[in-house]
Design a protein around this motif. Structure first.
Motif, PDB file in Angstrom:
ATOM      1  N   TYR A 262      -5.957   1.071   5.971  1.00  0.00           N
ATOM      2  CA  TYR A 262      -5.849   1.089   6.654  1.00  0.00           C
ATOM      3  C   TYR A 262      -5.533   3.123   7.300  1.00  0.00           C
ATOM      4  N   GLY A 263      -5.325   3.314   8.895  1.00  0.00           N
ATOM      5  CA  GLY A 263      -5.734   4.603   9.513  1.00  0.00           C
ATOM      6  C   GLY A 263      -4.732   6.025   8.370  1.00  0.00           C
ATOM      7  N   ASP A 264      -3.553   5.055   8.418  1.00  0.00           N
ATOM      8  CA  ASP A 264      -2.274   5.812   7.713  1.00  0.00           C
ATOM      9  C   ASP A 264      -1.424   5.624   7.772  1.00  0.00           C
ATOM     10  N   GLY A 265      -0.082   6.155   6.411  1.00  0.00           N
ATOM     11  CA  GLY A 265       0.496   5.400   5.572  1.00  0.00           C
ATOM     12  C   GLY A 265       1.511   4.765   6.597  1.00  0.00           C
ATOM     13  N   GLU A 266       1.817   4.916   7.657  1.00  0.00           N
ATOM     14  CA  GLU A 266       3.225   4.475   8.730  1.00  0.00           C
ATOM     15  C   GLU A 266       2.478   2.997   8.510  1.00  0.00           C
ATOM     16  N   VAL A 267       1.176   2.974   8.994  1.00  0.00           N
ATOM     17  CA  VAL A 267       0.796   1.992   9.698  1.00  0.00           C
ATOM     18  C   VAL A 267       0.645   0.580   8.806  1.00  0.00           C
ATOM     19  N   LEU A 268       0.545   1.218   7.239  1.00  0.00           N
ATOM     20  CA  LEU A 268       0.469   0.404   5.797  1.00  0.00           C
ATOM     21  C   LEU A 268       1.803   0.242   5.385  1.00  0.00           C
ATOM     22  N   PHE A 269       2.770   0.936   6.276  1.00  0.00           N
ATOM     23  CA  PHE A 269       3.997   0.429   5.465  1.00  0.00           C
ATOM     24  C   PHE A 269       4.676  -0.695   6.267  1.00  0.00           C
ATOM     25  N   GLU A 270       4.024  -0.616   7.384  1.00  0.00           N
ATOM     26  CA  GLU A 270       4.788  -1.535   8.629  1.00  0.00           C
ATOM     27  C   GLU A 270       3.593  -3.131   8.324  1.00  0.00           C
ATOM     28  N   SER A 271       2.273  -2.939   7.917  1.00  0.00           N
ATOM     29  CA  SER A 271       1.607  -4.333   7.499  1.00  0.00           C
ATOM     30  C   SER A 271       2.527  -4.273   5.787  1.00  0.00           C
ATOM     31  N   PHE A 272       3.216  -3.761   5.169  1.00  0.00           N
ATOM     32  CA  PHE A 272       3.811  -4.391   3.589  1.00  0.00           C
ATOM     33  C   PHE A 272       5.376  -5.350   4.004  1.00  0.00           C
ATOM     34  N   LYS A 273       5.676  -4.052   5.385  1.00  0.00           N
ATOM     35  CA  LYS A 273       6.889  -5.748   5.794  1.00  0.00           C
ATOM     36  C   LYS A 273       6.973  -6.135   6.281  1.00  0.00           C
ATOM     37  N   ALA A 274       5.186  -6.585   7.097  1.00  0.00           N
ATOM     38  CA  ALA A 274       5.438  -7.379   7.666  1.00  0.00           C
ATOM     39  C   ALA A 274       4.781  -8.632   6.641  1.00  0.00           C
ATOM     40  N   GLY A 275       4.528  -8.639   5.556  1.00  0.00           N
ATOM     41  CA  GLY A 275       4.023  -9.262   4.086  1.00  0.00           C
ATOM     42  C   GLY A 275       2.402  -9.882   4.553  1.00  0.00           C
ATOM     43  N   GLU A 276       1.724  -8.531   5.219  1.00  0.00           N
ATOM     44  CA  GLU A 276       0.596  -8.717   4.857  1.00  0.00           C
ATOM     45  C   GLU A 276      -0.386  -7.541   3.580  1.00  0.00           C
ATOM     46  N   ILE A 277       0.917  -6.921   3.244  1.00  0.00           N
ATOM     47  CA  ILE A 277       0.393  -6.467   1.552  1.00  0.00           C
ATOM     48  C   ILE A 277       1.393  -6.938   0.561  1.00  0.00           C
ATOM     49  N   SER A 278       0.582  -7.256  -0.531  1.00  0.00           N
ATOM     50  CA  SER A 278       1.701  -7.455  -1.789  1.00  0.00           C
ATOM     51  C   SER A 278       3.277  -6.399  -2.192  1.00  0.00           C
ATOM     52  N   TYR A 279       1.825  -5.228  -2.540  1.00  0.00           N
ATOM     53  CA  TYR A 279       3.084  -4.531  -2.549  1.00  0.00           C
ATOM     54  C   TYR A 279       2.922  -3.046  -2.267  1.00  0.00           C
ATOM     55  N   ALA A 280       3.891  -1.840  -2.475  1.00  0.00           N
ATOM     56  CA  ALA A 280       3.198  -0.314  -2.218  1.00  0.00           C
ATOM     57  C   ALA A 280       4.247   0.527  -2.979  1.00  0.00           C
ATOM     58  N   ARG A 281       3.502   1.213  -3.668  1.00  0.00           N
ATOM     59  CA  ARG A 281       4.279   2.310  -4.379  1.00  0.00           C
ATOM     60  C   ARG A 281       4.610   2.967  -2.968  1.00  0.00           C
ATOM     61  N   GLU A 282       5.742   3.984  -3.556  1.00  0.00           N
ATOM     62  CA  GLU A 282       6.618   4.998  -3.313  1.00  0.00           C
ATOM     63  C   GLU A 282       6.771   5.729  -3.246  1.00  0.00           C
ATOM     64  N   PHE A 283       6.571   7.082  -2.961  1.00  0.00           N
ATOM     65  CA  PHE A 283       6.743   8.455  -3.803  1.00  0.00           C
ATOM     66  C   PHE A 283       8.067   9.432  -2.661  1.00  0.00           C
ATOM     67  N   ASN A 284       8.606   8.626  -2.050  1.00  0.00           N
ATOM     68  CA  ASN A 284       9.938   9.518  -0.916  1.00  0.00           C
ATOM     69  C   ASN A 284      10.960   9.237  -1.631  1.00  0.00           C
TER      70      ASN A 284
END
Length: 604
Positions: A262-284
């Motif tokens: 993905y181009g940036d972390g925000e797009v990646l996070f939106e994809s995770f919320k939409a169910g396109e990604i199985s997991y996400a590590r969060e550092f904030n």
């Protein structure tokens, strides 16, 4: 789910519970090796303590990386390869037990032998070891891999090879490496070098790798397919040779791991919320508390897991390139550190939820202690007293603000420090005697939204001091190229540090690495005191000396004002599909590239 405390779990196993006990040499071939003392797991162990040996196989998960990739070869400097490849598609002679500070057990090798002083190490290869194409792993592959990585591979492999005096086959399945330096960790480092297939490169060079010509590995996963710059799919090899090894039982359970880019972390996070990604590590921590309330999380389809650990804080923050003036002046670096209003930044971006890193090894037995250096630490530092800032020995703490936006006291100190370094404000600009304005460029990857937000606040403070500040955002490939060539003033820095620091410290902070292209010594540190502390760490045979040398190193690095630290990641945060499960027993290192998703499984 609770972590296993190493110090309690292995207290009854001879001296294994004492992390830094005096070393004993192995006199006969063994199933494993520890940096200090004997390995905690017996020769007949069936699986790692934090693995579910009965975990079901199957399932497909999708993870996300930011940026892009133009290589599938993680062993050379050229190109940008997905970082996951090194961990899942390739393996070494030995594998780590993350339930011990630093202990290895047989993987490609069935046994390890070493001299009492560890001046040499010998590995015996398993008869059944195979590459993913079915061909056997041989002694020739072992010897060639050490040589080719040490000469043509990524620079991170070169330092080890320079300490090898000789390498030779001592039997049809055994190889001995003899070292030319007194360095007790080399035997373990040798066990972690990846083994590649020599015959694959009979007519080409390792450095000539393309997207369709990447190394053949021997690990559980192989590259299945890929779309350049967009996705790479790793598939579990059904014919993997080592599936029943104790180190592998209950691991590498997913049939397929897809890496989307993905181009940036925000797009990646939106994809995770939409169910396109199985997991996400969060550092904030702020985002973790307030932005994981999307529908899938509310219904329970996404689960939030916090993974504790017992490792040092490491260092995360902004590194200053001392190869360039005026950052070669500690007074300037100190001024920039005072202008960094951490308390306000932390409150603004994380709600004050994440404590600050206070030193490179903070939060562990290895961290520098408050106040003046004492005992062995003072003894190690005293010979270098005239080369070090006074507060290295006297005691240093990071400047703290009152949390307000103005940070007045620290800003006054910053102005005073810059004046002492020959800089004064003229017509609103900080200038030196020659009239040159103090200008700094901060280099960041274009998808690094969190550090960009931090810099945006810090930049305002620096501009109030009359410093010209520019922020350059580049894609991942350019970022790798520029940091590898040290083409920056200030950039981000992240170095995870272990409970058993060793040779990697030379790569991070050693003088020899300061001018080596692609080096991890981004700050350009050239300090005889640093080099001496690292050498003492590597040659110590007692608990007292090892801990004291590491605490002394911690003092030198922290008081050197090379890196402005931000917050520590005291707990791992992973949001994941509810079907993704992991064992209740956790390693002392917590989450990491070789724990998640290696020890997880899919359960409907």
């Amino acid at each position: 789910m609770k972590p296993v405390c190493f110090f309690l779990k292995f207290a009854a196993k001879a001296a294994a519970a004492v992390v830094f006990m005096a070393a004993k040499g192995i006199t006969d071939p063994s199933h494993g090796i520890a940096m200090y003392g004997d390995p905690a797991l017996p020769a007949d162990f069936q699986a790692l303590p934090y693995a579910n040996a009965n975990a079901p196989k199957g399932g497909r998960i999708v993870t996300g990386n930011t940026g892009a990739f133009d290589s599938l070869n993680p062993f050379v400097l050229k190109g940008n390869a997905p970082w996951q490849l090194r961990f899942f598609a390739y393996e070494s002679l030995m594998g780590r037990n993350r339930g011990e500070p630093f202990a290895l057990y047989g993987l490609l090798a069935e046994s390890i032998d070493t001299a009492p002083d560890r001046s040499w190490v010998e590995f015996t290869l398993r008869k059944e070891a195979r590459f993913s194409d079915g061909s056997p792993v041989t002694v020739d592959d072992m010897i060639w891999s050490y040589e080719i990585l040490g000469t043509e591979g990524h620079p991170r492999y070169h330092g080890f090879w320079k300490q090898v005096d000789s390498i030779q086959a001592t039997g049809p399945r055994t190889v001995r490496l003899t070292f030319n330096t007194d360095n007790r960790e080399l035997a373990l480092i040798a066990g972690l070098r990846p083994i590649l297939k020599k015959a694959q490169y009979a007519d080409s060079a390792l450095t000539d790798a393309t997207l369709t010509n990447f190394p053949i590995g021997s690990a559980p996963y192989v590259v299945g397919d890929f779309e350049p710059g967009r996705q790479v799919t790793l598939r579990r090899n059904p014919d993997y040779w080592g599936a029943d090894l104790p180190l592998r039982r209950g691991t590498n359970n997913y049939d397929e791991i897809r890496i989307d880019f993905y181009g940036d972390g925000e797009v990646l996070f939106e994809s995770f919320k939409a169910g396109e990604i199985s997991y996400a590590r969060e550092f904030n921590a702020e985002k973790w508390a307030n932005q994981y309330n999307f529908p899938a999380a509310q219904t329970g389809d996404v689960v939030k897991s916090e993974i504790p650990h017992q490792k040092p804080s490491g260092i995360t923050g902004f590194v200053m390139n001392t190869r360039r003036a005026p950052l070669d002046d500690i007074r300037v670096r100190d001024a920039l550190t005072h202008a960094f209003n951490f308390e306000y930044i932390n409150d603004t971006l994380t709600g004050g939820r994440q404590p600050r890193i206070s030193s490179f090894y903070s939060g562990s037995l290895l961290s520098m202690q408050p106040g003046p250096a004492e005992g062995r630490v003072a003894e190690f530092l005293t010979p270098f007293a005239d080369q070090l800032p006074q507060d290295t020995i006297a005691g240093y703490t990071l400047p703290a603000s009152d949390g307000s936006t103005r940070n007045r006291r620290n800003m006054r100190t910053a102005i005073k420090l810059l004046s002492e370094a020959g800089w004064e404000v003229v017509d609103g600009k900080m200038r030196n005697e020659a009239g040159k304005a103090l200008a700094l460029d901060i280099l960041l990857p274009q998808n690094d939204t969190q550090n960009k937000a931090i810099v945006d606040i810090w930049r305002k403070s620096l501009e109030q001091l009359g410093i010209d500040v520019s922020v350059t955002l580049v894609d991942n490939a350019q970022y790798t190229q520029r940091t590898g060539a040290f083409d920056f003033d200030i950039t981000k820095e992240r170095r995870a540090l272990s409970l058993s620091p060793g040779n990697e410290q030379r790569l991070y902070w050693g003088s020899a690495a300061a001018d080596q292209t692609g080096s991890r010594n981004l700050a350009g540190i050239k300090s005889p005191a640093v080099d001496a502390m690292i050498t003492t760490m590597l040659t110590s045979e007692s608990q007292e000396d090892f801990v004291a040398a590491t605490r002394a190193l911690d003092r030198i690095l922290t008081s050197g004002r090379y890196i402005i630290p931000i917050w520590t990641y005291s707990v791992g945060r992973i949001a994941h599909r509810k079907e993704m499960r992991y064992p209740e027993e956790l390693p002392i290192y917590g989450d990491g590239a070789d724990w998640m998703p290696q020890f997880w499984w899919w359960e409907d």
